[in-house]
Design a protein around this motif. Structure first.
Motif, PDB file in Angstrom:
ATOM      1  N   ASN A  32     -11.161  17.264  46.207  1.00 14.63           N
ATOM      2  CA  ASN A  32      -9.932  16.497  45.982  1.00 14.63           C
ATOM      3  C   ASN A  32     -10.049  15.076  46.510  1.00 14.63           C
ATOM      4  N   LYS A  33     -11.235  14.700  46.990  1.00  9.59           N
ATOM      5  CA  LYS A  33     -11.434  13.343  47.499  1.00  9.59           C
ATOM      6  C   LYS A  33     -11.493  12.340  46.342  1.00  9.59           C
ATOM      7  N   THR A  34     -11.006  11.156  46.599  1.00 11.14           N
ATOM      8  CA  THR A  34     -11.110  10.074  45.631  1.00 11.14           C
ATOM      9  C   THR A  34     -12.444   9.375  45.836  1.00 11.14           C
ATOM     10  N   GLU A  35     -13.162   9.177  44.752  1.00 13.76           N
ATOM     11  CA  GLU A  35     -14.476   8.561  44.832  1.00 13.76           C
ATOM     12  C   GLU A  35     -14.375   7.094  45.237  1.00 13.76           C
ATOM     13  N   CYS A  36     -15.349   6.643  46.012  1.00 13.29           N
ATOM     14  CA  CYS A  36     -15.530   5.224  46.271  1.00 13.29           C
ATOM     15  C   CYS A  36     -16.230   4.649  45.043  1.00 13.29           C
ATOM     16  N   VAL A  37     -15.844   3.469  44.630  1.00 15.67           N
ATOM     17  CA  VAL A  37     -16.447   2.838  43.462  1.00 15.67           C
ATOM     18  C   VAL A  37     -16.877   1.428  43.842  1.00 15.67           C
ATOM     19  N   ASN A  38     -18.106   1.073  43.484  1.00 18.71           N
ATOM     20  CA  ASN A  38     -18.614  -0.273  43.721  1.00 18.71           C
ATOM     21  C   ASN A  38     -19.119  -0.806  42.387  1.00 18.71           C
ATOM     22  N   VAL A  39     -18.352  -1.711  41.787  1.00 11.87           N
ATOM     23  CA  VAL A  39     -18.732  -2.281  40.499  1.00 11.87           C
ATOM     24  C   VAL A  39     -19.919  -3.213  40.702  1.00 11.87           C
ATOM     25  N   ASP A  40     -20.920  -3.042  39.860  1.00 11.61           N
ATOM     26  CA  ASP A  40     -22.156  -3.829  39.874  1.00 11.61           C
ATOM     27  C   ASP A  40     -22.990  -3.612  41.127  1.00 11.61           C
ATOM     28  N   GLY A  41     -22.706  -2.568  41.873  1.00  7.07           N
ATOM     29  CA  GLY A  41     -23.482  -2.275  43.075  1.00  7.07           C
ATOM     30  C   GLY A  41     -24.270  -0.997  42.924  1.00  7.07           C
ATOM     31  N   TYR A  42     -25.180  -0.793  43.856  1.00  6.76           N
ATOM     32  CA  TYR A  42     -25.965   0.434  43.894  1.00  6.76           C
ATOM     33  C   TYR A  42     -25.590   1.303  45.092  1.00  6.76           C
ATOM     34  N   PHE A  43     -24.943   0.716  46.078  1.00 10.22           N
ATOM     35  CA  PHE A  43     -24.563   1.458  47.280  1.00 10.22           C
ATOM     36  C   PHE A  43     -23.335   0.791  47.874  1.00 10.22           C
ATOM     37  N   PHE A  44     -22.931   1.229  49.066  1.00 10.07           N
ATOM     38  CA  PHE A  44     -21.686   0.790  49.684  1.00 10.07           C
ATOM     39  C   PHE A  44     -21.981   0.188  51.058  1.00 10.07           C
ATOM     40  N   PRO A  45     -22.290  -1.085  51.124  1.00 13.77           N
ATOM     41  CA  PRO A  45     -22.696  -1.672  52.400  1.00 13.77           C
ATOM     42  C   PRO A  45     -21.596  -1.697  53.460  1.00 13.77           C
ATOM     43  N   ASP A  46     -20.334  -1.694  53.059  1.00 14.22           N
ATOM     44  CA  ASP A  46     -19.235  -1.808  54.019  1.00 14.22           C
ATOM     45  C   ASP A  46     -18.415  -0.527  54.160  1.00 14.22           C
ATOM     46  N   THR A  47     -18.888   0.569  53.573  1.00 13.92           N
ATOM     47  CA  THR A  47     -18.150   1.824  53.595  1.00 13.92           C
ATOM     48  C   THR A  47     -19.102   2.966  53.918  1.00 13.92           C
ATOM     49  N   LYS A  48     -18.694   3.851  54.802  1.00 13.49           N
ATOM     50  CA  LYS A  48     -19.508   5.031  55.096  1.00 13.49           C
ATOM     51  C   LYS A  48     -19.262   6.068  54.006  1.00 13.49           C
ATOM     52  N   THR A  49     -20.341   6.461  53.338  1.00 16.74           N
ATOM     53  CA  THR A  49     -20.245   7.460  52.280  1.00 16.74           C
ATOM     54  C   THR A  49     -21.190   8.616  52.575  1.00 16.74           C
ATOM     55  N   ASN A  69     -10.548   2.552  30.441  1.00 18.78           N
ATOM     56  CA  ASN A  69     -11.371   1.429  29.969  1.00 18.78           C
ATOM     57  C   ASN A  69     -11.606   0.381  31.059  1.00 18.78           C
ATOM     58  N   MET A  70     -11.423   0.762  32.309  1.00 15.87           N
ATOM     59  CA  MET A  70     -11.556  -0.174  33.420  1.00 15.87           C
ATOM     60  C   MET A  70     -12.997  -0.635  33.648  1.00 15.87           C
ATOM     61  N   TYR A  71     -13.955   0.211  33.284  1.00 15.82           N
ATOM     62  CA  TYR A  71     -15.354  -0.084  33.595  1.00 15.82           C
ATOM     63  C   TYR A  71     -16.210  -0.285  32.345  1.00 15.82           C
ATOM     64  N   VAL A  72     -15.607  -0.705  31.245  1.00 17.37           N
ATOM     65  CA  VAL A  72     -16.355  -0.919  30.005  1.00 17.37           C
ATOM     66  C   VAL A  72     -17.353  -2.057  30.207  1.00 17.37           C
ATOM     67  N   LYS A  73     -18.600  -1.792  29.798  1.00 20.24           N
ATOM     68  CA  LYS A  73     -19.713  -2.744  29.904  1.00 20.24           C
ATOM     69  C   LYS A  73     -19.999  -3.122  31.362  1.00 20.24           C
ATOM     70  N   LYS A  74     -19.796  -2.157  32.254  1.00 16.48           N
ATOM     71  CA  LYS A  74     -20.076  -2.371  33.668  1.00 16.48           C
ATOM     72  C   LYS A  74     -20.932  -1.239  34.188  1.00 16.48           C
ATOM     73  N   VAL A  78     -20.855   5.351  42.425  1.00 20.65           N
ATOM     74  CA  VAL A  78     -19.783   6.247  42.879  1.00 20.65           C
ATOM     75  C   VAL A  78     -20.335   7.126  43.990  1.00 20.65           C
ATOM     76  N   ASP A  79     -19.512   7.406  44.958  1.00 21.98           N
ATOM     77  CA  ASP A  79     -19.882   8.270  46.074  1.00 21.98           C
ATOM     78  C   ASP A  79     -18.583   8.761  46.701  1.00 21.98           C
ATOM     79  N   LEU A  80     -18.711   9.686  47.634  1.00 17.01           N
ATOM     80  CA  LEU A  80     -17.537  10.173  48.351  1.00 17.01           C
ATOM     81  C   LEU A  80     -17.507   9.564  49.748  1.00 17.01           C
TER      82      LEU A  80
END
Length: 83
Positions: A32-49, A69-74, A78-80
């Motif tokens: 039931n956790k909401t995923e962390c999303v980083n557009v154009d990133g590969y990881f989460f430098p400022d968030t513990k996942t 359609n929020m992430y079209v052509k992006k 994603v991580d928890l």
């Protein structure tokens, strides 16, 4: 993977797509956790996942992305989040 993504950005202008970059995929039930999303990133430098995510969570994210359609052509990572 990098070459495939570059090809998509360069050659796939005529279609809608979203590149989803999950970490290690796990065979676990949907959380039931909401995923962390980083557009154009590969990881989460400022968030513990967790650096792992159930396949079911990735599927839910992808289905939700189709509806908004929020992430079209992006490309999105994603991580928890860590509790």
């Amino acid at each position: 993977m990098y070459e495939m993504e570059e090809w998509m950005f360069r050659e796939a202008n005529d279609i809608d797509y979203t590149i989803v970059r999950p970490p290690r995929l796990m065979d676990q039930p949907l959380t039931n956790k909401t995923e962390c999303v980083n557009v154009d990133g590969y990881f989460f430098p400022d968030t513990k996942t967790l650096n792992q995510i159930p396949r079911a969570n990735v599927a839910r994210f992808m289905l939700d992305a189709l509806e908004t359609n929020m992430y079209v052509k992006k490309a999105v990572a994603v991580d928890l989040p860590v509790d």
